[in-house]
Design a protein around this motif. Structure first.
Motif, PDB file in Angstrom:
ATOM      1  N   HIS A 121      -4.215 -18.263   3.876  1.00 27.23           N
ATOM      2  CA  HIS A 121      -2.463 -18.213   4.217  1.00 27.23           C
ATOM      3  C   HIS A 121      -1.978 -17.108   4.760  1.00 27.23           C
ATOM      4  O   HIS A 121      -2.639 -16.906   5.515  1.00 27.23           O
ATOM      5  N   PRO A 122      -0.981 -17.201   5.249  1.00 22.92           N
ATOM      6  CA  PRO A 122      -0.501 -17.133   6.513  1.00 22.92           C
ATOM      7  C   PRO A 122      -0.510 -15.603   6.560  1.00 22.92           C
ATOM      8  O   PRO A 122       0.451 -15.076   5.392  1.00 22.92           O
ATOM      9  N   LEU A 123      -0.051 -14.761   7.817  1.00 22.30           N
ATOM     10  CA  LEU A 123      -0.194 -13.681   8.271  1.00 22.30           C
ATOM     11  C   LEU A 123       0.413 -13.491   9.558  1.00 22.30           C
ATOM     12  O   LEU A 123      -0.302 -13.744  10.390  1.00 22.30           O
ATOM     13  N   LYS A 124       1.142 -12.899  10.194  1.00 15.37           N
ATOM     14  CA  LYS A 124       2.043 -12.175  10.679  1.00 15.37           C
ATOM     15  C   LYS A 124       1.944 -10.904  10.730  1.00 15.37           C
ATOM     16  O   LYS A 124       2.635 -10.364  10.444  1.00 15.37           O
ATOM     17  N   VAL A 125       1.156  -9.865  12.703  1.00 16.68           N
ATOM     18  CA  VAL A 125       1.959  -8.841  12.890  1.00 16.68           C
ATOM     19  C   VAL A 125       1.750  -9.165  14.630  1.00 16.68           C
ATOM     20  O   VAL A 125       1.750 -10.627  14.482  1.00 16.68           O
ATOM     21  N   SER A 126       2.620  -7.891  14.237  1.00 18.22           N
ATOM     22  CA  SER A 126       3.316  -8.162  15.880  1.00 18.22           C
ATOM     23  C   SER A 126       3.804  -6.368  16.175  1.00 18.22           C
ATOM     24  O   SER A 126       3.163  -5.574  15.688  1.00 18.22           O
ATOM     25  N   VAL A 127       3.431  -6.534  17.671  1.00 18.22           N
ATOM     26  CA  VAL A 127       3.759  -4.571  18.511  1.00 18.22           C
ATOM     27  C   VAL A 127       4.594  -4.930  19.746  1.00 18.22           C
ATOM     28  O   VAL A 127       4.748  -6.463  20.032  1.00 18.22           O
ATOM     29  N   GLY A 128       5.774  -4.614  19.786  1.00 15.16           N
ATOM     30  CA  GLY A 128       6.651  -4.242  20.835  1.00 15.16           C
ATOM     31  C   GLY A 128       7.437  -4.605  20.133  1.00 15.16           C
ATOM     32  O   GLY A 128       7.721  -5.780  18.880  1.00 15.16           O
ATOM     33  N   PRO A 129       9.056  -5.726  21.124  1.00 13.50           N
ATOM     34  CA  PRO A 129       8.801  -4.635  22.679  1.00 13.50           C
ATOM     35  C   PRO A 129       8.808  -3.264  22.108  1.00 13.50           C
ATOM     36  O   PRO A 129       9.743  -2.938  21.124  1.00 13.50           O
ATOM     37  N   GLY A 130       8.700  -2.667  23.060  1.00 17.84           N
ATOM     38  CA  GLY A 130       8.919  -1.128  23.049  1.00 17.84           C
ATOM     39  C   GLY A 130       7.829  -0.305  21.679  1.00 17.84           C
ATOM     40  O   GLY A 130       6.430  -0.740  21.368  1.00 17.84           O
ATOM     41  N   THR A 131       8.699   0.971  21.376  1.00 18.05           N
ATOM     42  CA  THR A 131       7.610   1.234  20.341  1.00 18.05           C
ATOM     43  C   THR A 131       8.131   0.518  18.120  1.00 18.05           C
ATOM     44  O   THR A 131       8.062   1.740  17.835  1.00 18.05           O
ATOM     45  N   HIS A 132       7.647  -0.442  18.495  1.00 17.20           N
ATOM     46  CA  HIS A 132       8.301  -1.382  17.142  1.00 17.20           C
ATOM     47  C   HIS A 132       6.434  -1.909  16.680  1.00 17.20           C
ATOM     48  O   HIS A 132       6.271  -3.217  17.335  1.00 17.20           O
ATOM     49  N   LEU A 133       5.775  -2.313  15.585  1.00 13.94           N
ATOM     50  CA  LEU A 133       4.707  -3.199  14.808  1.00 13.94           C
ATOM     51  C   LEU A 133       6.057  -3.173  13.595  1.00 13.94           C
ATOM     52  O   LEU A 133       5.964  -2.195  12.903  1.00 13.94           O
ATOM     53  N   THR A 134       5.269  -4.152  13.242  1.00 14.99           N
ATOM     54  CA  THR A 134       5.050  -4.770  11.986  1.00 14.99           C
ATOM     55  C   THR A 134       3.464  -5.164  11.425  1.00 14.99           C
ATOM     56  O   THR A 134       2.833  -6.062  11.894  1.00 14.99           O
ATOM     57  N   LYS A 158      -8.078 -15.836   2.180  1.00  7.10           N
ATOM     58  CA  LYS A 158      -8.607 -16.057   3.753  1.00  7.10           C
ATOM     59  C   LYS A 158      -7.500 -16.314   4.592  1.00  7.10           C
ATOM     60  O   LYS A 158      -6.724 -16.710   3.971  1.00  7.10           O
ATOM     61  N   TYR A 159      -7.009 -15.695   5.327  1.00  3.63           N
ATOM     62  CA  TYR A 159      -5.829 -15.520   6.707  1.00  3.63           C
ATOM     63  C   TYR A 159      -5.520 -16.272   7.354  1.00  3.63           C
ATOM     64  O   TYR A 159      -6.716 -15.871   8.201  1.00  3.63           O
ATOM     65  N   ALA A 160      -5.235 -16.983   8.050  1.00  2.00           N
ATOM     66  CA  ALA A 160      -4.604 -17.479   9.391  1.00  2.00           C
ATOM     67  C   ALA A 160      -3.735 -16.146   9.524  1.00  2.00           C
ATOM     68  O   ALA A 160      -2.424 -16.218   9.828  1.00  2.00           O
ATOM     69  N   VAL A 161      -3.727 -15.050  10.536  1.00  2.00           N
ATOM     70  CA  VAL A 161      -3.248 -14.136  11.288  1.00  2.00           C
ATOM     71  C   VAL A 161      -2.635 -14.724  12.349  1.00  2.00           C
ATOM     72  O   VAL A 161      -3.881 -15.530  13.623  1.00  2.00           O
ATOM     73  N   THR A 162      -1.208 -14.475  13.109  1.00  2.00           N
ATOM     74  CA  THR A 162      -0.685 -14.706  13.863  1.00  2.00           C
ATOM     75  C   THR A 162      -0.457 -13.326  14.812  1.00  2.00           C
ATOM     76  O   THR A 162       0.835 -12.605  13.811  1.00  2.00           O
ATOM     77  N   ASP A 168       0.500  -1.602  24.587  1.00  2.00           N
ATOM     78  CA  ASP A 168      -0.310  -0.785  23.275  1.00  2.00           C
ATOM     79  C   ASP A 168      -1.291  -2.177  23.152  1.00  2.00           C
ATOM     80  O   ASP A 168      -0.527  -3.335  23.688  1.00  2.00           O
ATOM     81  N   ASP A 169      -2.254  -1.814  22.542  1.00  2.00           N
ATOM     82  CA  ASP A 169      -2.462  -3.193  21.896  1.00  2.00           C
ATOM     83  C   ASP A 169      -1.600  -3.397  20.093  1.00  2.00           C
ATOM     84  O   ASP A 169      -1.479  -3.070  20.105  1.00  2.00           O
ATOM     85  N   LEU A 170      -2.566  -4.606  19.686  1.00  2.00           N
ATOM     86  CA  LEU A 170      -2.189  -5.060  18.142  1.00  2.00           C
ATOM     87  C   LEU A 170      -4.307  -5.210  17.729  1.00  2.00           C
ATOM     88  O   LEU A 170      -4.784  -5.703  18.063  1.00  2.00           O
ATOM     89  N   HIS A 171      -4.294  -3.926  16.563  1.00  2.00           N
ATOM     90  CA  HIS A 171      -5.662  -3.926  16.036  1.00  2.00           C
ATOM     91  C   HIS A 171      -5.304  -3.970  14.636  1.00  2.00           C
ATOM     92  O   HIS A 171      -4.767  -2.853  14.441  1.00  2.00           O
TER      93      HIS A 171
END
Length: 265
Positions: free
Chosen positions: A182-195, A204-208, A216-219
């Motif tokens: 299953h597709p899964l998208k997460v993101s951080v930035g630009p700025g203080t933005h996290l989705t 089972k997921y294919a994470v982008t 910032d990092d994305l954890h």
């Protein structure tokens, strides 16, 4: 006039009163004629006897291998049955044979069975043994009783034929496809933005993971999962993860206020 022959000429009788005429001619054969005929018959018989004696011996059929068979088992996982010429036995004519078995291993034996025949050596022990066997129409099998699948063979007797080996088994089916990603998208930035999504189904997921922040990092962390980008990293990372029922966090290690919670059911 030739001596020994009487012709139709006139001859005077003893008293000179005239002549007598013989009505036919008589011939007296030479005494050696009958002897020469007997010699010719004897000579013809002698020549005929010589011709028969000179006939090639191959004209007289013989049994295969003259009835002599030699079997061998061991050392190692080897087993064989050969005729007197050393050729592997695949067919024998009907008849009586002498079987000499060379048992060269105390882990194997030689066992021959078929119509009217069932002879074997012992698995424990080795040495030579001799058997007398009568081969008839049919298929005969030999094997090591301790390893019948690895050490075996067969031959046909008389009018029989050895059946062809069975076809090889079909190849195993391909493995079933793995669980669908299953597709899964997460993101951080630009700025203080996290989705990140708030809810997901277990699977089972294919994470982008798209990291567009230089500070910032994305954890992604939760039951059985702990994947992240670096703080100085900018770009896209690809992960394959299995999410179980429970709670997962997506956050920045540099700024703890940037956090999202994913509930997996």
């Amino acid at each position: 006039m030739t001596a020994g022959c009487l012709s139709a000429h006139d001859r005077s009788d003893d008293d000179g009163r005239g002549t007598r005429r013989f009505a036919a001619t008589a011939e007296i054969r030479a005494p050696g004629t009958r002897r020469m005929r007997s010699m010719r018959i004897a000579l013809i018989a002698t020549v005929a006897a010589c011709l028969v004696a000179a006939a090639p011996s191959s004209a007289v059929p013989t049994k295969a291998s003259d009835g002599q068979l030699v079997a061998s088992v061991g050392p190692g996982f080897t087993i064989s049955l050969k005729d007197a010429s050393g050729a592997n036995v695949t067919h024998l004519g009907v008849g009586t044979y002498t079987l000499l078995v060379h048992d060269l291993s105390d882990e194997h034996n030689f066992h021959l069975s078929g119509p009217g025949v069932d002879v074997s050596t012992d698995v424990i022990g080795n040495g030579d043994r001799t058997f007398t066997i009568n081969v008839t129409d049919g298929v005969y099998n030999f094997q090591c009783d301790a390893h019948p699948l690895q050490m075996k063979g067969a031959f046909a007797g008389g009018t029989a034929t050895v059946p062809p080996p069975p076809p090889p088994p079909p190849p195993p089916p391909p493995p079933p496809p793995g669980p669908k990603l299953h597709p899964l998208k997460v993101s951080v930035g630009p700025g203080t933005h996290l989705t990140a999504p708030a809810r997901l189904a277990a699977g089972k997921y294919a994470v982008t993971a798209r990291d567009a922040s230089a500070s910032d990092d994305l954890h992604l962390k939760g039951p059985g999962v702990d994947r992240k980008t670096g703080v100085a990293f900018k770009g896209t990372a690809k992960w394959t993860v299995t999410l179980k029922a429970g709670t997962y966090k997506v956050f920045s290690d540099a700024h703890k206020t940037l956090t999202r919670t994913i509930t997996v059911r």
